[in-house]
Design a protein around this motif. Sequence first.
Motif, PDB file in Angstrom:
ATOM      1  N   GLU A 199       0.842  -1.194   0.000  1.00 40.07           N
ATOM      2  CA  GLU A 199       0.000   0.000   0.000  1.00 40.07           C
ATOM      3  C   GLU A 199       0.880   1.247   0.000  1.00 40.07           C
ATOM      4  OE1 GLU A 199      -2.232  -0.983   3.592  1.00 40.07           O
ATOM      5  OE2 GLU A 199      -4.026  -1.183   2.345  1.00 40.07           O
ATOM      6  N   ASN A 200       0.471   2.246  -0.784  1.00 40.22           N
ATOM      7  CA  ASN A 200       1.239   3.485  -0.889  1.00 40.22           C
ATOM      8  C   ASN A 200       0.307   4.694  -0.778  1.00 40.22           C
ATOM      9  OD1 ASN A 200       3.928   2.344  -1.610  1.00 40.22           O
ATOM     10  ND2 ASN A 200       2.830   1.629  -3.422  1.00 40.22           N
ATOM     11  N   ASP A 201       0.733   5.689   0.005  1.00 40.06           N
ATOM     12  CA  ASP A 201       0.055   6.990   0.079  1.00 40.06           C
ATOM     13  C   ASP A 201       0.950   8.033  -0.572  1.00 40.06           C
ATOM     14  OD1 ASP A 201      -2.477   6.637   1.482  1.00 40.06           O
ATOM     15  OD2 ASP A 201      -1.236   5.963   3.155  1.00 40.06           O
ATOM     16  N   TYR A 214      -3.698   7.193  -3.540  1.00 42.25           N
ATOM     17  CA  TYR A 214      -3.594   5.989  -2.722  1.00 42.25           C
ATOM     18  C   TYR A 214      -3.615   4.784  -3.652  1.00 42.25           C
ATOM     19  CZ  TYR A 214      -5.043   2.105   0.250  1.00 42.25           C
ATOM     20  OH  TYR A 214      -5.123   0.885   0.886  1.00 42.25           O
ATOM     21  N   SER A 215      -2.671   3.865  -3.461  1.00 43.41           N
ATOM     22  CA  SER A 215      -2.626   2.660  -4.291  1.00 43.41           C
ATOM     23  C   SER A 215      -2.490   1.431  -3.406  1.00 43.41           C
ATOM     24  CB  SER A 215      -1.463   2.724  -5.289  1.00 43.41           C
ATOM     25  OG  SER A 215      -0.217   2.693  -4.614  1.00 43.41           O
ATOM     26  N   LYS A 216      -3.045   0.329  -3.866  1.00 40.12           N
ATOM     27  CA  LYS A 216      -3.003  -0.940  -3.145  1.00 40.12           C
ATOM     28  C   LYS A 216      -2.845  -2.074  -4.142  1.00 40.12           C
ATOM     29  CE  LYS A 216      -5.790  -3.915  -0.113  1.00 40.12           C
ATOM     30  NZ  LYS A 216      -7.089  -4.043   0.598  1.00 40.12           N
ATOM     31  N   GLU A 218      -2.383  -6.336  -4.234  1.00 38.96           N
ATOM     32  CA  GLU A 218      -2.431  -7.602  -3.500  1.00 38.96           C
ATOM     33  C   GLU A 218      -2.250  -8.754  -4.483  1.00 38.96           C
ATOM     34  OE1 GLU A 218      -5.305 -10.023  -0.344  1.00 38.96           O
ATOM     35  OE2 GLU A 218      -5.932  -8.102  -1.192  1.00 38.96           O
TER      36      GLU A 218
END
Length: 398
Positions: A199-201, A214-216, A218
């Motif tokens: 996860e990145n902000d 915001y990225s996620k 999985e």
Amino acid sequence: MNDGLFKVTSVGYQTLYIKAGQNLTIQMKEDTQLLEEVVVKGQLPKTHVKGDAMRTTIAGTILEKVGTISDVLTKIPSLEAESGGGVKVLGRGAAEIYINGRKLQDVSELDRINSDQILHVDVVQNPGARYAASTKAVVRIRLKKAQGDGISFQEKAQGMYQYGFSVNNLFDLNYRTGGLDLTTSFWAGHYGHWKSLQENDMYYLVGNDVVNGYSKQETKRKWKRLLPQLQVNYNIHENHSLGAFYKFDYHPSDELTSQFNTDEYQNGTFMERSESEVWQDSHFKKHIFNAYYNGKVGQLGIDLNIDCLFDDTETPGHTRELAWADGAKTGDYAARLDLRCNDGFRSDETKAILYGPREMTVFYPTRRTFILNLTWKFNEARSKYRGSGAGEKQKARM
């Protein structure tokens, strides 16, 4: 001087204590001891030079209790484990591995042989004429000679849970009589515990605007594997041995799924969202065969290895992408299945299926490979012949 005391010593004589004085005469008495015997004990270092290699003795040391061959190799000087399961020699690169003179084709075999079966390990940093010119380094593993005749078996099961269950089971059956050693084994496993989450902000300024993102991502992976194999070794006597090895490596499923989502806001107002889904399922069948002969007649050494590999691999998959801004949604969905055959006849066939509102290329290669390699080593110190595998040019081009 009359109040002092002299101590007089000498090797082979009794120690004297004499009162100090003038004009002294000192006479010493012999002190002879008769020794029954003298025992001098010495011990060779665990790693020493032996011929063209650095040999590390495993039998009778703490290294034979560390686990498997893979565990032993990581503790030998100048060796380092690779992520794929092999080993490399520091300063030289990836090493070819031989077990009792047989070239190792599957590095997973290193995890199936216990460390207490190893006699010694030789590390060759400068391979000579007995190896191919492309060989950077060699690791030779010599196993202990099995004791006794008859039938024996080994059963080993392992399991773990992290984000799912992973279990495997190994069954070995061995029969020995005279110089004949016959081993059959069956390994089965399910791998389902691996997952990756990232996860990145993001925060940055564009002129007077504040942009937040915001990225996620999985990713999950699950696979199943079956691995039956048969090995025959025959030791005629100390200078002559031969054998054969066959293994069927079957992956009915190796599924990888990944989802990647990104949201973007400008000055607190929603601007855009994108979603990507990737699915891929590899499955393959491999037939691996090896036959070898090691012999020595006088000063003449003969080392013959024949290797054969048939690989049938398919990797279908698809990618789905969606993106929208302020409620307007668009989508692209595309998939491509690519089948190839790479063999001695140089046949090459590609089939593709594309679908979706717009064309988007997603390339997943599928290959079928047949390789036959024959290595003949005669009088290894002076001459050699090496055959090349069929279809290598096409394989390199893929």
